[in-house]
Enzyme design. Structure first.
Site, PDB file in Angstrom:
ATOM      1  N   HIS A 158       0.836  -1.201   0.000  1.00  0.00           N
ATOM      2  CA  HIS A 158       0.000   0.000   0.000  1.00  0.00           C
ATOM      3  C   HIS A 158       0.873   1.253   0.000  1.00  0.00           C
ATOM      4  O   HIS A 158       1.264   1.739   1.061  1.00  0.00           O
ATOM      5  CB  HIS A 158      -0.899  -0.010   1.239  1.00  0.00           C
ATOM      6  CG  HIS A 158      -1.761  -1.235   1.341  1.00  0.00           C
ATOM      7  ND1 HIS A 158      -1.273  -2.462   1.744  1.00  0.00           N
ATOM      8  CD2 HIS A 158      -3.070  -1.415   1.071  1.00  0.00           C
ATOM      9  CE1 HIS A 158      -2.255  -3.352   1.721  1.00  0.00           C
ATOM     10  NE2 HIS A 158      -3.355  -2.750   1.310  1.00  0.00           N
ATOM     11  N   GLY A 214     -10.889   3.735   7.401  1.00  0.00           N
ATOM     12  CA  GLY A 214     -11.315   2.400   7.819  1.00  0.00           C
ATOM     13  C   GLY A 214     -11.281   2.256   9.330  1.00  0.00           C
ATOM     14  O   GLY A 214     -12.199   1.693   9.946  1.00  0.00           O
ATOM     15  N   ASN A 218      -8.477  11.279   4.108  1.00  0.00           N
ATOM     16  CA  ASN A 218      -8.077  11.399   2.696  1.00  0.00           C
ATOM     17  C   ASN A 218      -9.222  11.106   1.714  1.00  0.00           C
ATOM     18  O   ASN A 218      -9.014  11.116   0.506  1.00  0.00           O
ATOM     19  CB  ASN A 218      -6.850  10.519   2.397  1.00  0.00           C
ATOM     20  CG  ASN A 218      -7.156   9.033   2.514  1.00  0.00           C
ATOM     21  OD1 ASN A 218      -8.315   8.630   2.573  1.00  0.00           O
ATOM     22  ND2 ASN A 218      -6.114   8.221   2.555  1.00  0.00           N
ATOM     23  N   ILE A 231     -10.563   8.566   0.715  1.00  0.00           N
ATOM     24  CA  ILE A 231     -10.444   7.416  -0.188  1.00  0.00           C
ATOM     25  C   ILE A 231     -10.368   6.121   0.613  1.00  0.00           C
ATOM     26  O   ILE A 231      -9.607   6.020   1.582  1.00  0.00           O
ATOM     27  CB  ILE A 231      -9.171   7.538  -1.073  1.00  0.00           C
ATOM     28  CG1 ILE A 231      -9.293   8.711  -2.055  1.00  0.00           C
ATOM     29  CG2 ILE A 231      -8.880   6.239  -1.831  1.00  0.00           C
ATOM     30  CD1 ILE A 231     -10.305   8.518  -3.179  1.00  0.00           C
ATOM     31  N   HIS A 260      -4.191   3.219  -3.228  1.00  0.00           N
ATOM     32  CA  HIS A 260      -4.324   2.636  -1.890  1.00  0.00           C
ATOM     33  C   HIS A 260      -3.541   1.333  -1.748  1.00  0.00           C
ATOM     34  O   HIS A 260      -2.701   1.216  -0.864  1.00  0.00           O
ATOM     35  CB  HIS A 260      -5.801   2.398  -1.552  1.00  0.00           C
ATOM     36  CG  HIS A 260      -5.998   1.399  -0.458  1.00  0.00           C
ATOM     37  ND1 HIS A 260      -5.936   1.740   0.874  1.00  0.00           N
ATOM     38  CD2 HIS A 260      -6.201   0.053  -0.500  1.00  0.00           C
ATOM     39  CE1 HIS A 260      -6.103   0.644   1.594  1.00  0.00           C
ATOM     40  NE2 HIS A 260      -6.269  -0.394   0.790  1.00  0.00           N
ATOM     41  N   GLU A 275     -17.411  -4.815  24.591  1.00  0.00           N
ATOM     42  CA  GLU A 275     -16.557  -6.014  24.653  1.00  0.00           C
ATOM     43  C   GLU A 275     -15.365  -5.908  23.711  1.00  0.00           C
ATOM     44  O   GLU A 275     -14.237  -6.246  24.074  1.00  0.00           O
ATOM     45  CB  GLU A 275     -17.361  -7.273  24.302  1.00  0.00           C
ATOM     46  CG  GLU A 275     -18.465  -7.631  25.278  1.00  0.00           C
ATOM     47  CD  GLU A 275     -19.766  -6.883  25.003  1.00  0.00           C
ATOM     48  OE1 GLU A 275     -19.817  -6.055  24.061  1.00  0.00           O
ATOM     49  OE2 GLU A 275     -20.745  -7.117  25.737  1.00  0.00           O
ATOM     50  N   ASP A 284     -32.395 -17.542  29.708  1.00  0.00           N
ATOM     51  CA  ASP A 284     -32.083 -16.455  28.772  1.00  0.00           C
ATOM     52  C   ASP A 284     -32.159 -16.901  27.317  1.00  0.00           C
ATOM     53  O   ASP A 284     -32.262 -16.079  26.406  1.00  0.00           O
ATOM     54  CB  ASP A 284     -30.713 -15.846  29.070  1.00  0.00           C
ATOM     55  CG  ASP A 284     -30.799 -14.775  30.147  1.00  0.00           C
ATOM     56  OD1 ASP A 284     -31.917 -14.274  30.388  1.00  0.00           O
ATOM     57  OD2 ASP A 284     -29.761 -14.461  30.753  1.00  0.00           O
ATOM     58  N   HIS A 321     -28.263 -16.276  24.220  1.00  0.00           N
ATOM     59  CA  HIS A 321     -27.266 -16.153  25.282  1.00  0.00           C
ATOM     60  C   HIS A 321     -26.529 -17.457  25.566  1.00  0.00           C
ATOM     61  O   HIS A 321     -25.615 -17.486  26.385  1.00  0.00           O
ATOM     62  CB  HIS A 321     -27.931 -15.656  26.571  1.00  0.00           C
ATOM     63  CG  HIS A 321     -28.219 -14.182  26.554  1.00  0.00           C
ATOM     64  ND1 HIS A 321     -28.891 -13.579  25.515  1.00  0.00           N
ATOM     65  CD2 HIS A 321     -27.909 -13.188  27.432  1.00  0.00           C
ATOM     66  CE1 HIS A 321     -28.987 -12.281  25.769  1.00  0.00           C
ATOM     67  NE2 HIS A 321     -28.391 -12.022  26.919  1.00  0.00           N
TER      68      HIS A 321
HETATM   69  C1  LIG Z   1     -11.210  -5.022   9.904  1.00  0.00           C
HETATM   70  C2  LIG Z   1     -10.682  -4.835   8.536  1.00  0.00           C
HETATM   71  N1  LIG Z   1     -11.525  -4.891   7.490  1.00  0.00           N
HETATM   72  C3  LIG Z   1     -11.067  -4.775   6.225  1.00  0.00           C
HETATM   73  C4  LIG Z   1      -9.735  -4.591   5.992  1.00  0.00           C
HETATM   74  C5  LIG Z   1      -9.217  -4.512   4.563  1.00  0.00           C
HETATM   75  N2  LIG Z   1      -8.829  -3.109   4.285  1.00  0.00           N
HETATM   76  C6  LIG Z   1      -7.563  -2.716   4.340  1.00  0.00           C
HETATM   77  S1  LIG Z   1      -7.408  -1.065   4.128  1.00  0.00           S
HETATM   78  C7  LIG Z   1      -9.070  -0.893   3.922  1.00  0.00           C
HETATM   79  C8  LIG Z   1      -9.728   0.445   3.757  1.00  0.00           C
HETATM   80  C9  LIG Z   1      -8.886   1.434   3.114  1.00  0.00           C
HETATM   81  O1  LIG Z   1      -9.325   2.729   3.356  1.00  0.00           O
HETATM   82  P1  LIG Z   1      -8.682   3.620   4.462  1.00  0.00           P
HETATM   83  O2  LIG Z   1      -8.848   3.011   5.780  1.00  0.00           O
HETATM   84  O3  LIG Z   1      -9.200   4.984   4.280  1.00  0.00           O
HETATM   85  O4  LIG Z   1      -7.142   3.574   4.132  1.00  0.00           O
HETATM   86  P2  LIG Z   1      -6.396   4.392   2.998  1.00  0.00           P
HETATM   87  O5  LIG Z   1      -7.064   4.064   1.703  1.00  0.00           O
HETATM   88  O6  LIG Z   1      -6.535   5.815   3.352  1.00  0.00           O
HETATM   89  O7  LIG Z   1      -5.004   3.899   3.061  1.00  0.00           O
HETATM   90  C10 LIG Z   1      -9.710  -2.118   4.024  1.00  0.00           C
HETATM   91  C11 LIG Z   1     -11.159  -2.288   3.851  1.00  0.00           C
HETATM   92  C12 LIG Z   1      -8.879  -4.520   7.116  1.00  0.00           C
HETATM   93  N3  LIG Z   1      -7.575  -4.347   6.987  1.00  0.00           N
HETATM   94  N4  LIG Z   1      -9.380  -4.622   8.360  1.00  0.00           N
END
Ligand SMILES: Cc1ncc(C[n+]2csc(CCOP(=O)(O)OP(=O)(O)O)c2C)c(N)n1
Length: 677
Positions: free
Chosen positions: A37, A167, A196, A198, A272, A421, A479, A483
């Site tokens: 990345h 994310g 960003n 994106i 990305h 949790e 429950d 549960h």
């Molecule tokens: C819990 C989880 N779900 C999915 C992913 C796969 N994944 C890696 S980066 C990303 C999203 C990328 O967007 P962002 O967080 O904005 O990162 P950027 O593009 O700015 O580097 C995803 C869905 C992950 N690493 N962790």
């Protein structure tokens, strides 16, 4: 003039060269690996530069220095940002290591992994977890500072910084942990949100309309915005201000442009998670005005400037050591205790505090026995700190008489994690990697699912954390199916490095805590809601067999058994009763209590064969999915369990309906023994 004939750089030009070095190393490493990345390291290079050269307190020569600031790249996919900076600042990480990015056994794995790379504080990659870990680290700092600093001796005084992406901010775990951090007013926690716009599927306009700044303000954080990720002075000013805000955590929202510098890929989702491609890298280096097209080239003056961090870091640590020596001289006992806690060594004598249970205790739920044990041992294990996700009265996890962790008292050992949790799991990991704690966290076993990603990461990182999971089966009764755990025991057992202990009575519960505390990885102690009978240890083997994972509870008086019947937890009572019936019918039966599959699996072949003799048929029973027992009963054995959801009813009735009964054991054993077809 330098020997390369270039003008000696200073000021803005040198800053730019240093920043572009991160961009270039990131692009080139991803290109060489043909995976990774590049976009976010390129965008955030200026932030990393300002943070690491002007603010972060670290010593590349001693990455484990106890009072270093912690840095967590929660957006772990942008790992080349961190690896580049670790190389540039002079950690024990070479250019060759960067060239090995994402290769087998390299020190630069795809996502930062705890224990592989000097300077990597925690494993990140599953988005949101790093934010939670950072909160845990900040909690650890706050608690140790409160407990150990003395007037004029602030020997624990460091900050925790994290970088989070879109994310990270979308994931629930970051919300849970950030809400808790705001509540606790963790003033030394400073996060950066890389705004960003994106993500993988494109513009965040597709998915994300939150006002993150307002959201964090509502959590009680101090929030600032930096509109241009390339504005070093704005970044610096925001960090300076965040450091001055000591009564709440800080978030700095940084507007950045993914793939910054790349003429054709900046601001695109393509930047990305894919290599830019050789042509685009060439264009980018040109656009940046980078002095060389040679892959992994770092201009000597940039490296020299970055490497000044080595001297600065050594001085920073040295200055701290001088202060620490003064503390040690004035408060020798405190210093010794702090060092003990950080070393992970436990105090002598805690095992003597483990209580014994007798028939006089009557029938006791294992959750209740656990509470008794926890309270008995707590005084000698101050590092055993934790609590529950709003179920303390059910999980029996309060240390009586001890303070609660709160915004006004960071010394409290009783944590009220709230109904969070997942956040609890991530915070526990952060406390654990920080050092000085054996965190425990409690909830109902069913809700282990709500924190499973953090549990898995505890296992990935080999962290010594303890989960207290109560209400462990259909035995919780009314429950109902939502549960009542079914698959949870078996699936927790499948996590590599995880240890599950499900004790059969109060005595085994005491031994479960002993084992959990001696073990060094994550342990789940799984406990009943319902009362359990007392297993008379004068007739049955001693409960210290828990230390071996499984042990012969009682052998057949008639000698060599025809069948071994084994179980864990509440169902051990059923095999005990079944054995009596079977013996009365002339079927020689051995009972085995198996509270921990993983501990038993780690014993020698010889020991295992003394418990489960080769060639003797085996039956297991557990009020859960039988999958994990299959390995012990073998293909000619029987694993009795439950392969449907439970039901809402008094628990004894559910046991009857779902066939978790003595009769069912007896019938099945007869079948195995060939006395009934
Ligand atoms: C819990 C989880 N779900 C999915 C992913 C796969 N994944 C890696 S980066 C990303 C999203 C990328 O967007 P962002 O967080 O904005 O990162 P950027 O593009 O700015 O580097 C995803 C869905 C992950 N690493 N962790």
């Amino acid at each position: 003039m330098t020997d390369q004939g270039r003008t000696k750089l200073s000021g803005a030009n040198l800053d730019k060269l240093c920043i572009d070095a991160i961009r270039v190393l990131s692009m080139d490493a991803v290109q060489k690996a043909d995976s990774g990345h590049p976009g976010t390291p390129m965008a955030l290079a200026p932030l990393a530069y300002v943070l690491w050269t002007r603010h972060l307190r670290f010593n590349p020569a001693n990455p484990g220095w106890m009072d270093r600031d912690r840095f967590v790249l929660s957006a772990g996919h942008a790992s080349m940002l961190l690896y580049s900076v670790l190389y540039l600042t002079g950690y024990d990480l070479s250019l060759e290591d960067l060239k090995q990015f994402r290769q087998w056994e390299s020190r630069t794995p795809g996502h930062p992994e705890f224990g592989y790379t000097p300077g990597v504080e925690t494993t990140t990659g599953p988005l949101g977890q790093g934010v939670g870990n950072s909160v845990g680290m900040a909690i650890a700092e706050a608690q140790l500072a409160t407990l150990f600093n003395r007037p004029g001796h602030d020997v624990i005084d460091h900050r925790t910084y994290f970088i989070a992406s879109d994310g990270d901010m979308m994931e629930g775990v970051s919300h849970e942990a950030s809400s808790y951090a705001g509540h606790l007013r963790l003033g030394k926690l400073i996060g950066f949100y890389d705004d960003n716009h994106i993500t993988i599927e494109g513009d965040t306009a597709l998915t994300f309309s939150d006002d993150t700044a307002k959201r964090y303000e509502s959590y009680g954080w101090h929030v600032q915005r930096v509109e241009d990720a390339n504005d070093l002075e704005a970044l610096d000013a925001a960090i300076v201000e965040a450091k001055l805000v000591v009564d709440r955590p800080s978030l700095i929202v940084v507007r950045s442009h993914i793939g910054y510098g790349s003429p054709n890929k900046h601001d695109t989702a393509e930047a990305h998670g894919s290599p830019l491609g050789a042509d685009e890298i060439k264009l980018t280096k040109e656009a940046l005005g980078y002095p060389s097209q040679e892959p992994f080239f770092v201009a000597p003056e940039a490296l020299e400037h970055w490497r000044k961090m080595k001297d600065r870091g050594a001085r920073t640590e040295q200055e701290w050591h001088t202060r620490y020596e003064a503390y040690k001289a004035a408060h020798a006992a405190d210093a010794a205790e702090l060092e003990r806690r950080l070393s992970g060594e436990m105090q002598q004598g805690w095992e003597e505090l483990i209580p014994s249970f007798t028939a006089e205790n009557g029938n006791v739920a294992s959750r209740a026995a656990s509470g008794v044990v926890l309270n008995a041992i707590a005084p000698k294990i101050p590092e055993l700190v934790g609590g529950s996700a709003d179920l303390a009265s059910s999980t029996n996890t309060i240390v009586k008489g001890a303070a609660s962790m709160s915004a006004t008292d960071h010394s409290g050992r009783n944590f009220h994690f709230g109904i969070r949790e997942h956040g609890m799991g991530a915070v526990m990991n952060g406390m654990s990697v920080h050092g000085g704690f054996i965190p425990y966290g409690a909830t109902f076993l069913i809700f282990s699912d709500y924190m499973r990603p953090s549990v898995r990461l505890a296992a990935v990182m080999h962290r010594h954390v303890i989960y207290v999971y109560t209400h462990d089966s259909i035995g919780l009764g009314e429950d109902g199916p939502t549960h009542q755990p079914i698959e949870q025991l078996s699936t927790l057992r499948t996590i590599p490095g995880m240890t599950v202990i499900r004790p059969a009575d109060a005595s085994e519960t005491a031994e479960a805590w002993r084992a959990a505390l001696k073990h060094k990885g994550p342990v789940a102690v799984v406990l009943t809601r319902q009362k359990l009978g007392f297993i008379d240890r004068s007739r049955y083997a001693a409960a210290d067999g828990v230390a071996k994972g499984a042990y012969v509870l009682a052998d057949s008086p008639g000698g060599e058994p025809q069948v071994v019947i084994m179980s864990s937890g509440s169902e051990v009572a059923l095999i005990v009763e079944a054995q009596q019936k079977l013996e009365a019918e002339g079927i020689r039966t051995r009972t085995v209590s198996m509270p921990s599959h993983e501990i038993f699996a780690a014993q020698s072949d010889e020991y295992r064969a003394t418990v489960l003799p080769v060639g003797v048929k085996r039956l297991s029973i557990e009020a859960g999915h039988p999958m994990s027992w299959q390995r012990w009963v073998g293909s000619d054995g029987i694993a009795l369990g439950i392969e449907r959801f439970g039901a809402s009813a008094p628990y004894k009735e559910i046991y009857e309906h779902l066939g978790i009964t003595v009769d069912k054991i007896v019938q099945s054993v007869k079948h195995l023994a060939g006395t009934r077809s």
